[in-house]
Write an enzyme that holds these catalytic residues in place. Structure first.
Site, PDB file in Angstrom:
ATOM      1  N   VAL A   1      -1.276  -9.796   4.697  1.00 38.58           N
ATOM      2  CA  VAL A   1      -0.876  -8.690   5.567  1.00 38.58           C
ATOM      3  C   VAL A   1      -0.833  -7.377   4.778  1.00 38.58           C
ATOM      4  O   VAL A   1      -1.308  -6.327   5.232  1.00 38.58           O
ATOM      5  CB  VAL A   1       0.524  -8.983   6.175  1.00 38.58           C
ATOM      6  CG1 VAL A   1       1.086  -7.762   6.854  1.00 38.58           C
ATOM      7  CG2 VAL A   1       0.439 -10.150   7.149  1.00 38.58           C
ATOM      8  N   ASP A   2      -0.259  -7.435   3.585  1.00 39.44           N
ATOM      9  CA  ASP A   2      -0.093  -6.253   2.740  1.00 39.44           C
ATOM     10  C   ASP A   2      -1.457  -5.604   2.459  1.00 39.44           C
ATOM     11  O   ASP A   2      -1.626  -4.380   2.600  1.00 39.44           O
ATOM     12  CB  ASP A   2       0.570  -6.705   1.431  1.00 39.44           C
ATOM     13  CG  ASP A   2       1.395  -5.620   0.774  1.00 39.44           C
ATOM     14  OD1 ASP A   2       1.397  -4.496   1.286  1.00 39.44           O
ATOM     15  OD2 ASP A   2       2.017  -5.916  -0.264  1.00 39.44           O
TER      16      ASP A   2
ATOM     17  N   ASP B   1      -4.454  -9.643  14.672  1.00 40.88           N
ATOM     18  CA  ASP B   1      -4.326  -8.910  13.413  1.00 40.88           C
ATOM     19  C   ASP B   1      -3.232  -7.854  13.575  1.00 40.88           C
ATOM     20  O   ASP B   1      -3.276  -7.056  14.519  1.00 40.88           O
ATOM     21  CB  ASP B   1      -5.688  -8.236  13.137  1.00 40.88           C
ATOM     22  CG  ASP B   1      -5.718  -7.498  11.818  1.00 40.88           C
ATOM     23  OD1 ASP B   1      -4.644  -7.196  11.250  1.00 40.88           O
ATOM     24  OD2 ASP B   1      -6.836  -7.219  11.355  1.00 40.88           O
TER      25      ASP B   1
ATOM     26  N   GLY C   1       2.755 -17.002   4.178  1.00 38.28           N
ATOM     27  CA  GLY C   1       1.443 -17.041   3.520  1.00 38.28           C
ATOM     28  C   GLY C   1       1.620 -17.295   2.037  1.00 38.28           C
ATOM     29  O   GLY C   1       2.005 -18.394   1.630  1.00 38.28           O
TER      30      GLY C   1
ATOM     31  N   TYR D   1       3.914 -16.592   0.128  1.00 42.77           N
ATOM     32  CA  TYR D   1       5.273 -16.970  -0.260  1.00 42.77           C
ATOM     33  C   TYR D   1       5.664 -18.390   0.156  1.00 42.77           C
ATOM     34  O   TYR D   1       6.754 -18.857  -0.171  1.00 42.77           O
ATOM     35  CB  TYR D   1       6.283 -15.949   0.261  1.00 42.77           C
ATOM     36  CG  TYR D   1       6.340 -14.675  -0.572  1.00 42.77           C
ATOM     37  CD1 TYR D   1       5.526 -14.522  -1.706  1.00 42.77           C
ATOM     38  CD2 TYR D   1       7.201 -13.636  -0.262  1.00 42.77           C
ATOM     39  CE1 TYR D   1       5.571 -13.368  -2.481  1.00 42.77           C
ATOM     40  CE2 TYR D   1       7.250 -12.483  -1.033  1.00 42.77           C
ATOM     41  CZ  TYR D   1       6.436 -12.348  -2.137  1.00 42.77           C
ATOM     42  OH  TYR D   1       6.490 -11.202  -2.904  1.00 42.77           O
TER      43      TYR D   1
ATOM     44  N   SER E   1       6.682 -14.250   5.016  1.00 45.12           N
ATOM     45  CA  SER E   1       6.879 -15.301   3.992  1.00 45.12           C
ATOM     46  C   SER E   1       6.040 -16.565   4.190  1.00 45.12           C
ATOM     47  O   SER E   1       6.117 -17.470   3.365  1.00 45.12           O
ATOM     48  CB  SER E   1       8.365 -15.732   3.883  1.00 45.12           C
ATOM     49  OG  SER E   1       9.118 -14.757   3.217  1.00 45.12           O
TER      50      SER E   1
HETATM   51  N1  AR6 Z   1      -2.323  -9.960  10.633  1.00 50.10           N
HETATM   52  C1  AR6 Z   1      -1.363 -10.850  10.961  1.00 50.10           C
HETATM   53  N2  AR6 Z   1      -1.021 -11.899  10.182  1.00 50.10           N
HETATM   54  C2  AR6 Z   1      -1.682 -12.033   9.011  1.00 50.10           C
HETATM   55  C3  AR6 Z   1      -2.704 -11.143   8.587  1.00 50.10           C
HETATM   56  C4  AR6 Z   1      -3.012 -10.054   9.454  1.00 50.10           C
HETATM   57  N3  AR6 Z   1      -3.960  -9.154   9.156  1.00 50.10           N
HETATM   58  N4  AR6 Z   1      -3.156 -11.559   7.365  1.00 50.10           N
HETATM   59  C5  AR6 Z   1      -2.456 -12.672   7.045  1.00 50.10           C
HETATM   60  N5  AR6 Z   1      -1.575 -12.970   8.034  1.00 50.10           N
HETATM   61  P1  AR6 Z   1       1.261 -13.048   3.639  1.00 50.10           P
HETATM   62  P2  AR6 Z   1       3.995 -13.456   2.589  1.00 50.10           P
HETATM   63  C6  AR6 Z   1      -0.572 -14.070   8.104  1.00 50.10           C
HETATM   64  O1  AR6 Z   1       0.692 -13.801   2.500  1.00 50.10           O
HETATM   65  O2  AR6 Z   1       3.877 -14.919   2.679  1.00 50.10           O
HETATM   66  C7  AR6 Z   1       1.170 -10.304  -0.482  1.00 50.10           C
HETATM   67  O3  AR6 Z   1       0.308 -10.377  -1.578  1.00 50.10           O
HETATM   68  C8  AR6 Z   1      -0.720 -15.203   7.119  1.00 50.10           C
HETATM   69  O4  AR6 Z   1      -1.615 -16.181   7.619  1.00 50.10           O
HETATM   70  O5  AR6 Z   1       0.605 -11.775   4.047  1.00 50.10           O
HETATM   71  O6  AR6 Z   1       5.259 -12.791   3.064  1.00 50.10           O
HETATM   72  C9  AR6 Z   1       2.343  -9.366  -0.694  1.00 50.10           C
HETATM   73  O7  AR6 Z   1       2.008  -8.283  -1.547  1.00 50.10           O
HETATM   74  C10 AR6 Z   1       0.705 -15.722   7.033  1.00 50.10           C
HETATM   75  O8  AR6 Z   1       1.001 -16.621   8.105  1.00 50.10           O
HETATM   76  O9  AR6 Z   1       2.821 -12.652   3.357  1.00 50.10           O
HETATM   77  C11 AR6 Z   1       3.378 -10.247  -1.310  1.00 50.10           C
HETATM   78  O10 AR6 Z   1       3.235 -10.352  -2.704  1.00 50.10           O
HETATM   79  C12 AR6 Z   1       1.578 -14.466   7.244  1.00 50.10           C
HETATM   80  O11 AR6 Z   1       0.689 -13.492   7.805  1.00 50.10           O
HETATM   81  C13 AR6 Z   1       3.141 -11.580  -0.672  1.00 50.10           C
HETATM   82  O12 AR6 Z   1       1.763 -11.588  -0.288  1.00 50.10           O
HETATM   83  C14 AR6 Z   1       2.201 -13.901   5.984  1.00 50.10           C
HETATM   84  O13 AR6 Z   1       1.326 -14.052   4.884  1.00 50.10           O
HETATM   85  C15 AR6 Z   1       3.964 -11.781   0.578  1.00 50.10           C
HETATM   86  O14 AR6 Z   1       3.763 -13.083   1.068  1.00 50.10           O
END
Ligand code: AR6
Length: 179
Positions: A39-40, A16, A127, A129, A125
């Site tokens: 992540v956000d 995490d 997740g 995205y 990007s």
């Molecule tokens: N720690 C590490 N990795 C994580 C965690 C965590 N706690 N949670 C998810 N991941 P994403 P994006 C992974 O969707 O694609 C948001 O709503 C996840 O499995 O967080 O850049 C923002 O506000 C994936 O492989 O980011 C934006 O609107 C990776 O982190 C949008 O999502 C990224 O997933 C950004 O989308």
């Protein structure tokens, strides 16, 4: 898994992003810096409401895709959070690879500007995205490697992968890169 590039190291870990003991962690933000899931959501929950206040006050116009901005870290023990905006995947024909590389580079520049010796990235990007994991792994790692070989800092760049699938994709790409 670790790989040394000159005096710097790329490290892969499964876990995490909010649990990392580094100087800076990177948030996978959107261009309005409005918060969200993944992540956000995890970072804002862990850091507390002061983070959103600071983000809106400092960056009312948000942040462009392919760039990043720095804030403090609220309740988290890291020194900084870099909010990076990766591209939304549109099939690979809309400059996604360059935008992804640019988001990583901007975070590394911020790390250098803020004298960070260590930084942890999620897989930007990949997740919400929708960026394909294998392609993201290759591009993310090659961008970081190039920066480290040129700039010789920060000392440690850790990719924090959320599950076995993403860890495997990054491990394969890192292995291929160091052959
Ligand atoms: N720690 C590490 N990795 C994580 C965690 C965590 N706690 N949670 C998810 N991941 P994403 P994006 C992974 O969707 O694609 C948001 O709503 C996840 O499995 O967080 O850049 C923002 O506000 C994936 O492989 O980011 C934006 O609107 C990776 O982190 C949008 O999502 C990224 O997933 C950004 O989308």
């Amino acid at each position: 898994m670790n790989e040394q590039f000159g005096s710097c190291r790329i490290e892969l870990a499964q876990g995490d992003i909010t649990a990392q003991q580094v100087d800076a962690i990177v948030n996978a933000a959107n261009s309005r810096l409005a918060g969200g899931g993944g992540v956000d959501g995890a970072i804002h929950r862990a850091a507390g409401p002061k983070l959103m206040e600071e983000t809106f006050t400092k960056f009312p116009d948000g942040c462009q895709t392919g760039s990043a901005v720095a804030t403090s870290a609220g309740r988290l023990s890291v020194k900084f959070i870099f909010h990076a905006v990766g591209p939304i995947w549109r099939g690979g024909v809309a400059g996604e690879a360059d935008l992804l590389a640019s988001a990583y580079r901007r975070c590394l520049e911020l790390a250098v500007d803020h004298s960070c010796r260590s930084i942890a990235f999620p897989a930007l990007s990949t997740g919400a995205y929708g960026y394909p994991m294998d392609l993201a792994a290759e591009r993310s790692l090659s961008t970081v490697r190039e920066f480290l070989l040129e700039q010789k800092q920060p000392e440690l760049v850790r990719f924090v992968l959320f599950d076995g699938g993403s860890f495997g994709a990054f491990a394969r790409a890192l292995e291929a890169m160091s052959e």
